[in-house]
Motif scaffolding. Sequence first.
Motif, PDB file in Angstrom:
ATOM      1  N   SER A 158      37.379  55.214  39.532  1.00 49.61           N
ATOM      2  CA  SER A 158      38.585  54.516  39.099  1.00 49.61           C
ATOM      3  C   SER A 158      38.228  53.070  38.797  1.00 49.61           C
ATOM      4  O   SER A 158      37.585  52.409  39.613  1.00 49.61           O
ATOM      5  CB  SER A 158      39.671  54.581  40.180  1.00 49.61           C
ATOM      6  OG  SER A 158      40.818  53.863  39.776  1.00 49.61           O
ATOM      7  N   SER A 160      39.228  49.257  38.364  1.00 47.45           N
ATOM      8  CA  SER A 160      40.258  48.328  38.808  1.00 47.45           C
ATOM      9  C   SER A 160      39.704  46.916  38.759  1.00 47.45           C
ATOM     10  O   SER A 160      38.533  46.690  39.081  1.00 47.45           O
ATOM     11  CB  SER A 160      40.724  48.660  40.234  1.00 47.45           C
ATOM     12  OG  SER A 160      41.665  47.706  40.688  1.00 47.45           O
ATOM     13  N   LYS A 164      41.773  47.629  45.646  1.00 46.39           N
ATOM     14  CA  LYS A 164      42.820  48.635  45.776  1.00 46.39           C
ATOM     15  C   LYS A 164      42.950  49.043  47.233  1.00 46.39           C
ATOM     16  O   LYS A 164      41.962  49.079  47.971  1.00 46.39           O
ATOM     17  CB  LYS A 164      42.492  49.857  44.913  1.00 46.39           C
ATOM     18  CG  LYS A 164      42.344  49.537  43.430  1.00 46.39           C
ATOM     19  CD  LYS A 164      41.943  50.762  42.629  1.00 46.39           C
ATOM     20  CE  LYS A 164      43.046  51.797  42.598  1.00 46.39           C
ATOM     21  NZ  LYS A 164      42.712  52.935  41.718  1.00 46.39           N
TER      22      LYS A 164
END
Length: 311
Positions: A158, A160, A164
Motif C-alpha cells: 500500500s 501512503s 498509517k
Amino acid sequence: MKATNLIHALGITLMGILMFSCQTEKQPLVMGSLFSDHMVLQQQDEVAFWGTATPNTEVSISGSWGKTATAKVSPTGEWKTQLETPEAGGPFSVAINATDTSITLSDVLVGEVWVASGQSNMEMPLQGFLPNEPIDNYQQEVANADYPSIRFFDVARSISYSPKSDYAGEWKVTSPENAHLFTATGYFFARKLYQELGVPIGIIGSNWGGTPAEAWTSKEKLQEIGEFEEELSVLNPETIEAIESWFDQFPKIPAVNTEEEWLTLSLNDDDYREAGFDDSGWPMTDLPAMIEDLDCLGPDGAVWFRKSFTV
C-alpha cells in the motif's frame, strides 16, 4: 411570564443544550488487522495492543493464561496498552472489552515472533517468482509445508505519503494450501527455528522488492539527516495529487500468484500484435538499449515494442 421565570426557563434550555453537546459520540471497538485469530505473541514479554474506541472510556484486555491489562481511551479515540505473556504455548484466547463492544481472538499462540522485511530477496515467495524464476524443488517444499505452529502475517502492499494506523493482512496457519505465497527466506528461517526450539513461530512479512531505504524511513528522520531534500520534495500536496492522478489513468488488474494464472494472464493487448494496428501515437525509441535507459517508458511493467520494416 415573569422575568425571573423567563430567565429560569432559558437557563434550563441552555443547560440542556450544553449537556447534549458534551455527550461523547460512541465509537465501536476497532483493532488493527494484526490482532486477529491465529496470531502469535512474543513469549515472556509485555506485548503492545492498540486500537480505537469511544473517547474517554476504558478498554480491558484479558489473556486466557491469567493476565489482564487496561487502557484509558484518549479524547480522540485512540488507546494502547501492554499485556504480559507467558512461556511459549497455546492455543490461548484473548478477550478485549470496551464499554459497548467485545472482541475475542481465538487460536492464539505464544512463542517467537520475527519481522521479515526487505526487498526482493525477502519478498520472493516459496514458489519463487513465476513463471520464469521458480525456487528449486518448490513443489515438494510446498507439499511438505504442514506446520500448524508456524504462522505468517503478510502486510499487503500500500502506498501512503504519511504513517498509517492500520494495514491489510491476516494471520495464516502454514499449510500446503497457502505456503507457496509466504516469503521463502522467512519460511525456511521459521522452520529452522521451530525444529530447533520447538515453540510456535510467528513471521510478520513486510517487504517490497526494489524499494530504497529512504522509503522505509520516517519523514522526521530524513529531515534530521538533512541529505534527502529531493526525496522529501514529493511530500507536498500538489506533487502527491499529480502522482495519484498519473496512477489513476492506467487500468488495473488483480495480481497473479500461481503458474496457472500466469499462463492464462491477459493484459487486453491482443490488438498490439496486429499488423494494421495504429501505433502512430506511440513514442519512438532506439534499440538495442537497457530498458532503464529508455526515456519513453514509465514504471516497470509489461511493455510492447513495435517495429515496421519493408521486405
